[in-house]
Design a protein around this motif. Structure first.
Motif: not given
Length: 331
Positions: A213, A216, A219
């Motif tokens: 997570e 994510e 990014s």
């Protein structure tokens, strides 16, 4: 070294996020620092694009990027899950810090690579861990979870805040925070229950779900960058340990399949020493030659490399994409 790069290097060493704006049009390579408020305005005009991105204003194009230190994961709590998170975070090249008021839980043996704080969790979280901090709350109980999350939400900037717990426990904590005055919009940004829902059970599986997570979120904010070697080389230039002219290559745009993304950097000296990478292979070889030229000529340039089949004779690549590279002399 050019004054702007000396300034950038000084800010980088302070481990604070900052933003640069580089001209791609009239005066290619002209660079300046911009603030968070100016960036927000640009993001709004550009439709909240992911950094880094190319921004157009009054027919002028600029490359906007964030430059910062290695992100840090701050773990509130020193239990088994925390140990697993710290091990995986270190493998993924995050800095880590762990907080627990129980000295026996925050030992070097348990956390060999983390900064360790044997303190009250709320007090320890008053520290400045920088703008690029990811807070993971896995304390020993509901009360400390609440106090830790409250301390994190009181900070002006952070990248991520996540709290472990069942939906019932999370709901109780969120209700209390709402009564404390936090808006539903702010609370909705907290990742709770924490982690990607993969059915994790063991501490190691939970660590994987949490780090997935965090990756994510990370990014979504910044693109592909490998800047540590580049900034290490800049430090050598600044200190006079590397007495050569040098140029910097930065991918400013990519489409289709290519090894590295926008923001990836490579520094090359006039003698051909290379630091960092923009993807390897024929494109990197061609970029290294161009960097060596620009280190001498001092003339910035933007060059597009086509990786499609039609250019395999030139670059030997069959990726089917293309990258646009900004070249700048740094000294």
């Amino acid at each position: 070294m050019k004054a702007i790069y000396e300034e950038i290097l000084a800010l980088y060493k302070k481990k604070k996020i900052f933003y640069t704006m580089t001209s791609l049009s009239t005066q290619i390579g002209e660079k300046k620092l911009i603030g968070r408020e100016q960036l927000k305005k640009m993001e709004l005009k550009a439709g909240k694009k992911k950094l880094p991105f190319v921004f157009t204003e009054a027919e002028e194009k600029y490359f906007i990027e964030s430059i910062n230190d290695i992100p840090i994961i701050v773990i509130a709590g020193g239990g088994h899950v925390s140990c697993a998170i710290a091990r995986l975070a270190e493998f993924l090249e995050f800095d880590t810090a762990v907080i627990d008021d129980r000295a026996e839980f925050v030992t070097q043996e348990r956390f060999p690579h983390a900064k360790r704080y044997v303190e009250d969790v709320e007090a320890a979280l008053q520290r400045d861990f920088g703008d690029n901090a990811y807070y993971v709350i896995v304390t020993k109980g509901h009360r400390d979870d609440f106090r830790a999350l409250s301390a994190v939400l009181a900070k002006k900037y952070y990248r991520y805040a996540g709290m472990i717990g069942s939906r019932q426990k999370v709901g109780i904590t969120m209700h209390k925070l709402e009564q404390e005055g936090y808006s539903k919009e702010v609370l909705a940004q907290v990742h709770a229950p924490i982690g990607v829902p993969i059915g994790a059970i063991t501490p190691e599986e939970i660590a994987v779900s949490i780090l997935a997570e965090i990756i994510e979120v990370k990014s979504a904010f910044i693109g592909d960058r490998s800047q540590n070697n580049v900034f290490a080389a800049m430090e050598k230039i600044s200190a006079g340990q590397l007495k050569q002219n040098a140029a910097l290559a930065t991918i400013i745009d990519k489409h289709g399949s290519s090894p590295r993304g926008a923001g990836s950097k490579m520094l090359v000296t006039e003698s051909g020493e290379v630091f960092g990478s923009i993807g390897g292979g024929a494109v990197e070889f061609a970029a290294q030659k161009k960097c060596a030229e620009i280190a001498v000529s001092k003339q910035a340039a933007v060059i597009e490399y086509d990786l499609g089949l039609q250019n395999t004779s030139d670059l030997g690549m069959i990726c089917g994409g293309h990258v646009k590279v900004l070249f700048e002399a740094v000294c």
